[in-house]
Write a protein that holds these residues in place. Sequence first.
Motif, PDB file in Angstrom:
ATOM      1  N   HIS A  14       0.895  -1.229  -0.047  1.00  0.00           N
ATOM      2  CA  HIS A  14       0.122  -0.104  -0.164  1.00  0.00           C
ATOM      3  C   HIS A  14       0.791   1.205  -0.175  1.00  0.00           C
ATOM      4  N   ASP A  16       2.365   3.778   1.710  1.00  0.00           N
ATOM      5  CA  ASP A  16       2.973   4.221   3.160  1.00  0.00           C
ATOM      6  C   ASP A  16       3.719   3.077   3.858  1.00  0.00           C
ATOM      7  N   ASP A  17       3.318   1.903   3.246  1.00  0.00           N
ATOM      8  CA  ASP A  17       4.063   0.635   3.971  1.00  0.00           C
ATOM      9  C   ASP A  17       5.642   0.937   3.675  1.00  0.00           C
ATOM     10  N   HIS A 125      -0.434  -7.403   2.538  1.00  0.00           N
ATOM     11  CA  HIS A 125       1.201  -7.743   2.780  1.00  0.00           C
ATOM     12  C   HIS A 125       1.767  -8.795   2.591  1.00  0.00           C
TER      13      HIS A 125
END
Length: 236
Positions: A14, A16-17, A125
């Motif tokens: 995503h 921001d990860d 994830h």
Amino acid sequence: MNSKAAQVMVVTPHPDDAEYGVAGTVARWTNEGKEVVYVVCTNGDKGTSDTNAKSDELVKIREEEQMAAAKSLGVSEVIFLGHPDQGLEDTPEFRKELVRLIRIYRPETVVTADPYRRYVWHRDHRIAGQVTLDAVFPYARDYLSYPDLMKEGLHPHKVREILLWASEDVNYRSDITKTFHLKLNALRCHKSQVGHIPLQKLEAWLRERHMIMAEGEDFQLAEAFHRVEIWQSWLR
Ligand SMILES: [Zn+2]
């Protein structure tokens, strides 16, 4: 020499990860003159607790925020694959998208989320991490995996190492003491995700997190990974 070559490819589930996982190290790499490319798998259109948020608006906001964060870190290019948030699947198509990019950019190092974190772990994830590992080995490596990519001139590539963030099996700690402030800045670009957290609180939380990751090292702040060296230089 491929004009698009990058030493590092970061595959982030995503927007921001990657900033949480590896931004301090990315800042160090780009300061050293390395080319870093981001691949953003999903468009982040669902990860919010704001009941007024609309998915299509979120996509645009998250893309702009990710571009700003990447730019602040000196990342050369950001590729948005645009899969729906919470919709990533381990499919031949997704795997091939990643193989294609690995063969275009031919990175030495690939960084992504550890797919083997237990229990509560975002499905995107887990899947992004697993499919990236599969794409690196064996699919990016073998001539016969994708004859059509060969015809396009996308030849096999051997990635030298993989770094997995959020791992429960840490074996490598990267010194981010000097780039911590850049990581914090990059994270703050994701206003729709962290904008509600006061700066001091965010900084204190992040600093403590990275101090813990540096335990046992002779530097103060670290990002921690499980590192897999796939091909030693003499074998490549
Ligand atoms: Zn995520």
